[in-house]
Design a protein around this motif. Structure first.
Motif, PDB file in Angstrom:
ATOM      1  N   ALA A  28      20.333  79.045  54.568  1.00 63.07           N
ATOM      2  CA  ALA A  28      19.171  79.786  54.062  1.00 63.07           C
ATOM      3  C   ALA A  28      19.604  80.787  52.995  1.00 63.07           C
ATOM      4  O   ALA A  28      18.943  80.924  51.960  1.00 63.07           O
ATOM      5  CB  ALA A  28      18.467  80.502  55.211  1.00 63.07           C
ATOM      6  N   LEU A  29      20.711  81.471  53.237  1.00 66.55           N
ATOM      7  CA  LEU A  29      21.228  82.428  52.261  1.00 66.55           C
ATOM      8  C   LEU A  29      21.612  81.727  50.961  1.00 66.55           C
ATOM      9  O   LEU A  29      21.314  82.224  49.864  1.00 66.55           O
ATOM     10  CB  LEU A  29      22.430  83.173  52.847  1.00 66.55           C
ATOM     11  N   LEU A  30      22.247  80.567  51.062  1.00 64.72           N
ATOM     12  CA  LEU A  30      22.617  79.812  49.867  1.00 64.72           C
ATOM     13  C   LEU A  30      21.383  79.370  49.082  1.00 64.72           C
ATOM     14  O   LEU A  30      21.372  79.420  47.852  1.00 64.72           O
ATOM     15  CB  LEU A  30      23.466  78.599  50.243  1.00 64.72           C
ATOM     16  N   ILE A  31      20.350  78.944  49.797  1.00 63.88           N
ATOM     17  CA  ILE A  31      19.121  78.518  49.126  1.00 63.88           C
ATOM     18  C   ILE A  31      18.492  79.695  48.391  1.00 63.88           C
ATOM     19  O   ILE A  31      18.067  79.564  47.234  1.00 63.88           O
ATOM     20  CB  ILE A  31      18.138  77.878  50.135  1.00 63.88           C
ATOM     21  N   VAL A  32      18.435  80.851  49.034  1.00 61.58           N
ATOM     22  CA  VAL A  32      17.884  82.050  48.389  1.00 61.58           C
ATOM     23  C   VAL A  32      18.700  82.399  47.147  1.00 61.58           C
ATOM     24  O   VAL A  32      18.140  82.715  46.090  1.00 61.58           O
ATOM     25  CB  VAL A  32      17.831  83.240  49.380  1.00 61.58           C
ATOM     26  N   MET A  33      20.025  82.322  47.269  1.00 63.55           N
ATOM     27  CA  MET A  33      20.876  82.644  46.119  1.00 63.55           C
ATOM     28  C   MET A  33      20.633  81.675  44.957  1.00 63.55           C
ATOM     29  O   MET A  33      20.569  82.097  43.805  1.00 63.55           O
ATOM     30  CB  MET A  33      22.343  82.630  46.541  1.00 63.55           C
ATOM     31  N   VAL A  38      18.388  80.449  39.635  1.00 63.50           N
ATOM     32  CA  VAL A  38      17.544  79.622  38.763  1.00 63.50           C
ATOM     33  C   VAL A  38      16.439  80.470  38.140  1.00 63.50           C
ATOM     34  O   VAL A  38      16.176  80.368  36.937  1.00 63.50           O
ATOM     35  CB  VAL A  38      16.962  78.424  39.547  1.00 63.50           C
ATOM     36  N   LEU A  39      15.802  81.320  38.950  1.00 63.46           N
ATOM     37  CA  LEU A  39      14.754  82.190  38.405  1.00 63.46           C
ATOM     38  C   LEU A  39      15.303  83.136  37.346  1.00 63.46           C
ATOM     39  O   LEU A  39      14.662  83.347  36.306  1.00 63.46           O
ATOM     40  CB  LEU A  39      14.080  82.975  39.528  1.00 63.46           C
ATOM     41  N   SER A  40      16.477  83.711  37.578  1.00 61.04           N
ATOM     42  CA  SER A  40      17.046  84.619  36.585  1.00 61.04           C
ATOM     43  C   SER A  40      17.374  83.877  35.294  1.00 61.04           C
ATOM     44  O   SER A  40      17.167  84.405  34.205  1.00 61.04           O
ATOM     45  CB  SER A  40      18.282  85.335  37.134  1.00 61.04           C
ATOM     46  N   ALA A  58      28.820  82.745  35.729  1.00 58.60           N
ATOM     47  CA  ALA A  58      29.814  83.178  36.721  1.00 58.60           C
ATOM     48  C   ALA A  58      29.392  82.725  38.121  1.00 58.60           C
ATOM     49  O   ALA A  58      30.233  82.281  38.921  1.00 58.60           O
ATOM     50  CB  ALA A  58      29.983  84.692  36.680  1.00 58.60           C
ATOM     51  N   SER A  59      28.110  82.809  38.430  1.00 58.77           N
ATOM     52  CA  SER A  59      27.618  82.370  39.737  1.00 58.77           C
ATOM     53  C   SER A  59      27.792  80.868  39.909  1.00 58.77           C
ATOM     54  O   SER A  59      28.191  80.397  40.984  1.00 58.77           O
ATOM     55  CB  SER A  59      26.153  82.746  39.904  1.00 58.77           C
ATOM     56  N   LEU A  60      27.485  80.105  38.874  1.00 59.06           N
ATOM     57  CA  LEU A  60      27.669  78.651  38.937  1.00 59.06           C
ATOM     58  C   LEU A  60      29.142  78.297  39.132  1.00 59.06           C
ATOM     59  O   LEU A  60      29.486  77.402  39.901  1.00 59.06           O
ATOM     60  CB  LEU A  60      27.114  77.986  37.683  1.00 59.06           C
TER      61      LEU A  60
END
Length: 165
Positions: A28-33, A38-40, A58-60
């Motif tokens: 669930a945490l990974l999905i939120v991240m 994607v939204l950002s 950097a996140s990717l």
């Protein structure tokens, strides 16, 4: 009834993959991240801002490293550890008791009582019984062919430990 089994190198690597599978909360945490990422990126592209792109890239990159470690490096290291861990290559025995699961090897014999089981997981091939967050016993489901009460084990784990995590 005591069921005998051996854990092969492939079994050990596959069990490590099952162990590396994210829990419900971590998923669930990974999905939120991912959604936030994607939204950002979309918002940054829509307003023409390039300030969010370094964060997104950097996140990717970090996500790719985590996937690489989890699904490629961990099984590779597991195979190496298996070859060095002679005790894992021996024959084991398992017996379902009222108060826990008895695990036997040529050099040890002990009972894992239900109160000491932290959590458990299963796949189509194994049941993993965790004594600590990263320490678990691997029980192949093939022991059911020898008359081991695998369904009884799963029922007792659900009753005494809780649902699979």
């Amino acid at each position: 009834m005591i069921a005998k089994f051996r854990i092969s190198e492939d079994d050990y690597a596959a069990a490590i993959k099952v162990s590396a599978r994210p829990s419900r909360m971590r998923r669930a945490l990974l999905i939120v991240m991912v959604v936030v990422l994607v939204l950002s990126a979309l918002i940054g592209a829509a307003i023409g801002s390039r300030r969010l792109w370094p964060f997104t890239l950097a996140s990717l990159f970090c996500g790719a490293v985590v996937l690489l470690l989890t699904f490629f490096l961990a099984p590779m290291l597991a195979r190496r550890h298996y070859r060095k861990y002679k005790g894992m290559q021996e024959e084991f025995g398992a017996e379902l008791l009222d108060n826990g699961l008895r695990i036997m090897s040529p050099h040890a014999d002990g009972t894992v009582v239900w109160a000491n089981v932290l959590k458990w997981r299963q796949s189509d091939r194994f049941v993993l019984i965790y004594l600590m967050p990263r320490l678990f016993h691997v029980l192949p489901k093939s022991v059911a062919e020898q008359g081991f009460d695998l369904q009884g084990l799963i029922e007792r784990l659900n009753r005494h430990v809780g649902p699979e995590s």
